[in-house]
Design an enzyme around this catalytic site. Structure first.
Site, PDB file in Angstrom:
ATOM      1  N   GLN A  20      -6.992  66.341   3.577  1.00 42.19           N
ATOM      2  CA  GLN A  20      -7.420  65.411   2.534  1.00 42.19           C
ATOM      3  C   GLN A  20      -8.566  64.508   2.950  1.00 42.19           C
ATOM      4  OE1 GLN A  20      -3.011  64.365   1.731  1.00 42.19           O
ATOM      5  NE2 GLN A  20      -4.023  64.008  -0.199  1.00 42.19           N
ATOM      6  N   ARG A  77      -0.459  57.099  10.852  1.00 47.52           N
ATOM      7  CA  ARG A  77       0.080  58.440  10.645  1.00 47.52           C
ATOM      8  C   ARG A  77      -1.022  59.342  10.097  1.00 47.52           C
ATOM      9  NH1 ARG A  77       3.238  60.899   5.852  1.00 47.52           N
ATOM     10  NH2 ARG A  77       3.655  62.974   6.697  1.00 47.52           N
ATOM     11  N   HIS A 121       0.596  69.395   7.578  1.00 42.07           N
ATOM     12  CA  HIS A 121       0.558  68.769   6.254  1.00 42.07           C
ATOM     13  C   HIS A 121      -0.081  69.768   5.287  1.00 42.07           C
ATOM     14  CE1 HIS A 121       0.610  64.642   4.129  1.00 42.07           C
ATOM     15  NE2 HIS A 121       0.324  65.525   3.215  1.00 42.07           N
ATOM     16  N   ASN A 165       5.250  67.764   6.981  1.00 42.72           N
ATOM     17  CA  ASN A 165       5.236  66.801   5.892  1.00 42.72           C
ATOM     18  C   ASN A 165       5.799  67.447   4.624  1.00 42.72           C
ATOM     19  OD1 ASN A 165       4.185  64.297   4.404  1.00 42.72           O
ATOM     20  ND2 ASN A 165       3.318  65.982   3.238  1.00 42.72           N
ATOM     21  N   GLU A 166       6.828  66.846   4.063  1.00 45.38           N
ATOM     22  CA  GLU A 166       7.310  67.200   2.724  1.00 45.38           C
ATOM     23  C   GLU A 166       7.437  68.707   2.495  1.00 45.38           C
ATOM     24  OE1 GLU A 166       4.992  65.326  -0.265  1.00 45.38           O
ATOM     25  OE2 GLU A 166       5.420  63.327   0.471  1.00 45.38           O
ATOM     26  N   ASN A 282       9.119  59.567   2.118  1.00 44.95           N
ATOM     27  CA  ASN A 282       7.915  59.397   1.292  1.00 44.95           C
ATOM     28  C   ASN A 282       8.412  59.156  -0.133  1.00 44.95           C
ATOM     29  OD1 ASN A 282       6.597  60.129   3.604  1.00 44.95           O
ATOM     30  ND2 ASN A 282       5.735  62.034   2.820  1.00 44.95           N
ATOM     31  N   TYR A 284       7.401  57.891  -4.142  1.00 50.12           N
ATOM     32  CA  TYR A 284       6.393  57.562  -5.158  1.00 50.12           C
ATOM     33  C   TYR A 284       7.022  57.151  -6.474  1.00 50.12           C
ATOM     34  CZ  TYR A 284       2.974  59.038  -1.822  1.00 50.12           C
ATOM     35  OH  TYR A 284       2.209  59.112  -0.694  1.00 50.12           O
ATOM     36  N   GLU A 343       5.402  57.243   3.656  1.00 50.64           N
ATOM     37  CA  GLU A 343       4.377  57.205   2.606  1.00 50.64           C
ATOM     38  C   GLU A 343       4.890  56.410   1.410  1.00 50.64           C
ATOM     39  OE1 GLU A 343       2.709  60.877   1.090  1.00 50.64           O
ATOM     40  OE2 GLU A 343       2.673  61.732   3.114  1.00 50.64           O
ATOM     41  N   TRP A 383       0.346  54.859   1.801  1.00 53.22           N
ATOM     42  CA  TRP A 383      -0.512  55.993   1.472  1.00 53.22           C
ATOM     43  C   TRP A 383      -1.582  55.470   0.535  1.00 53.22           C
ATOM     44  CZ3 TRP A 383      -1.129  60.776   3.338  1.00 53.22           C
ATOM     45  CH2 TRP A 383      -2.091  61.547   2.684  1.00 53.22           C
ATOM     46  N   TRP A 391      -5.380  66.855  -3.578  1.00 54.71           N
ATOM     47  CA  TRP A 391      -4.910  68.204  -3.860  1.00 54.71           C
ATOM     48  C   TRP A 391      -5.477  68.758  -5.160  1.00 54.71           C
ATOM     49  CZ3 TRP A 391      -3.752  69.508   0.743  1.00 54.71           C
ATOM     50  CH2 TRP A 391      -3.101  68.609   1.605  1.00 54.71           C
TER      51      TRP A 391
HETATM   52  C1  GCO Z   1       2.473  63.722  -0.893  1.00 58.28           C
HETATM   53  C2  GCO Z   1       1.500  63.978   0.134  1.00 58.28           C
HETATM   54  C3  GCO Z   1       0.178  63.263   0.031  1.00 58.28           C
HETATM   55  C4  GCO Z   1      -0.269  62.890  -1.373  1.00 58.28           C
HETATM   56  C5  GCO Z   1       0.270  61.550  -1.769  1.00 58.28           C
HETATM   57  C6  GCO Z   1      -0.223  61.130  -3.163  1.00 58.28           C
HETATM   58  O1  GCO Z   1       3.377  62.934  -0.647  1.00 58.28           O
HETATM   59  O2  GCO Z   1       2.384  64.374  -1.920  1.00 58.28           O
HETATM   60  O3  GCO Z   1       2.051  63.671   1.398  1.00 58.28           O
HETATM   61  O4  GCO Z   1      -0.654  64.237   0.593  1.00 58.28           O
HETATM   62  O5  GCO Z   1      -1.680  62.817  -1.409  1.00 58.28           O
HETATM   63  O6  GCO Z   1       1.639  61.613  -1.822  1.00 58.28           O
HETATM   64  O7  GCO Z   1       0.220  62.035  -4.117  1.00 58.28           O
END
Ligand code: GCO
Length: 428
Positions: A20, A77, A121, A165-166, A282, A284, A343, A383, A391
């Site tokens: 990214q 990170r 990642h 990651n994820e 992480n 959101y 994140e 983040w 993405w």
């Molecule tokens: C995710 C990824 C990041 C994203 C961020 C924003 O959690 O999806 O780790 O690469 O860019 O979360 O969507």
């Protein structure tokens, strides 16, 4: 709203990911990744954008380390690009790739910033995808070799390690619905990719420990699952959350998914369940579901989470969801090691980003409330440091504390940068 008081040894950080921010996709001996292939495929990335330059962190990393120094973060990170280290995902190591991360690690250590390395990642070397990618168990074995390589070379400076990651996003978005690379839409037939990534995680933990690595953990994307119908809620909770946490923290898989897992999956569980030093979360937003209203191959239908402010990325702003999630994880997993929020962030436009300041303030308050309820949270990573390649949405969503002009690559700290700097300073 004032920022809640957090312990003086609380770890304050920022997060990024190689694909990214680095750019230089054809430089330094780097091989091709599935995201290079995906971005070169018409229609996959908004406005036909790609990450060949991105923020040009590969050349500007010293400037970015200086920005982190100005912030006063304890930790950074970032992720290692597998195709920089092993261009074909197997075999010979690329010395220029090693040299780049040596330079970055040395600069971080010089600045007194603890490196937190995510080994993967999502930028799978294309040559491995051509051999099956995460649908193939062989990729887990190649990943273990890759983890041993980076462990041996960087364990002297990396403070915390995150193998993958994820894996949920790779499995669901990359192989389940095809919104992300490698762009397969296998729906529930994508579930073996979860097992192979989790096996890769377990094998990497073993390799890192053998290399004398410091703290080893993970970074899973979790969401509270909301809805009136208990069955779709339970199924999506199993698919999004438990499929990726239970094997690591309980040594078992959710029963409801057993028939989707590869034969003999149980034999790998002891490797996958290797004890961790920390668990990265992480967060959101929550997700909402209901039973399908029309015949559907999936036993759930996503519905919008309504009634909340929205980010420019279309995410609802729900800080209480983070408190709910942390308490859920704490109660669901008795053996949960200390957690880090690896994140948390949001996309808003402009240099005067008060919306981001509000988001971060309310989410930190949610972390503090969870800690008051007994959850052991040790750190928080915003983040992201920089606006970056989001993405399939390209560069429109801006998650950075620092604005990036993608024409000039000039970095401009936003109001949230100064706010975060003050939060860190006052927490000491
Ligand atoms: C995710 C990824 C990041 C994203 C961020 C924003 O959690 O999806 O780790 O690469 O860019 O979360 O969507």
């Amino acid at each position: 709203m004032p920022v809640p008081h957090l312990p003086s040894d609380f770890v304050w950080g920022v997060s990024t990911a190689a694909f990214q921010i680095e750019g230089a996709t054809r430089e330094g001996g780097r091989g091709r990744s599935i995201w290079d292939t995906f971005a070169a495929t018409p229609g996959k990335i908004a406005r036909g954008e790609h990450a060949d330059v991105s923020t040009d962190h590969y050349h500007r990393y010293l400037e970015d380390v200086a920005l982190m120094s100005e912030l006063g973060v304890d930790a950074y990170r970032f992720s290692l690009a597998w195709p920089r280290i092993q261009p074909d995902g197997r075999g010979p190591v690329n010395p220029e790739g090693i040299a780049f991360y040596d330079r970055l690690l040395d600069a971080l250590c010089e600045a007194g910033i603890d490196p937190v390395a995510t080994i993967y990642h999502w930028d799978t070397p294309q040559a491995l995808e051509d051999r099956g990618g995460w649908l193939s168990r062989e990729t887990a074995e190649r990943f273990a070799e890759y983890a041993a390589i980076v462990g041996e070379r960087f364990a002297d400076r990396v403070k915390m390690w995150i193998p993958l990651n994820e894996p949920m996003v790779m499995s669901i978005y990359g192989y389940g619905i095809g919104e992300y690379a490698p762009g397969k839409a296998l729906l529930l037939d994508a579930i073996p990719t979860a097992h192979h990534q989790l096996l890769a995680h377990g094998l990497a933990v073993t390799a890192l420990r053998a290399a004398g690595a410091g703290a080893v953990g993970t970074a899973n994307n979790h969401s509270p699952i909301w809805g009136e119908d208990p069955e779709p809620v339970s199924f999506l909770d199993a698919l999004i959350n438990r499929l990726f946490a239970d094997p690591i923290l309980l040594g078992s898989y959710p029963e409801v998914l057993h028939d989707r897992l590869p034969d003999g999956f149980a034999d790998d569980l002891p490797t996958i369940a290797a004890p961790l030093d920390f668990y990265g979360v992480n967060y959101y937003e929550p997700m909402a579901v209901r039973a399908p209203r029309t015949p559907d191959p999936l036993p759930f239908e996503l519905i919008p989470v309504e009634g909340y402010p929205m980010t420019t990325n279309g995410s609802p702003v729900v800080p209480e969801g983070l408190r709910e999630l942390l308490i859920l994880l704490h109660e669901r997993y008795p053996e949960m090691p200390p957690m880090h929020i690896t994140e948390n962030g949001c996309s808003f436009d402009g240099i005067h980003d008060s919306d981001r300041i509000d988001f971060l303030t309310t989410h930190l308050a949610a972390v503090r409330e969870a800690m008051g309820a007994g959850v052991d949270v040790r750190g928080y990573f915003v983040w992201s440091l920089l606006d970056n390649f989001e993405w399939s949405k390209g560069y429109a969503p801006r998650f950075g504390l620092v604005h990036v002009d993608y024409d000039t690559l000039v970095r401009t700290p936003k109001d949230s940068f100064a706010w975060y700097r003050d939060v860190i300073e006052q927490s000491r």
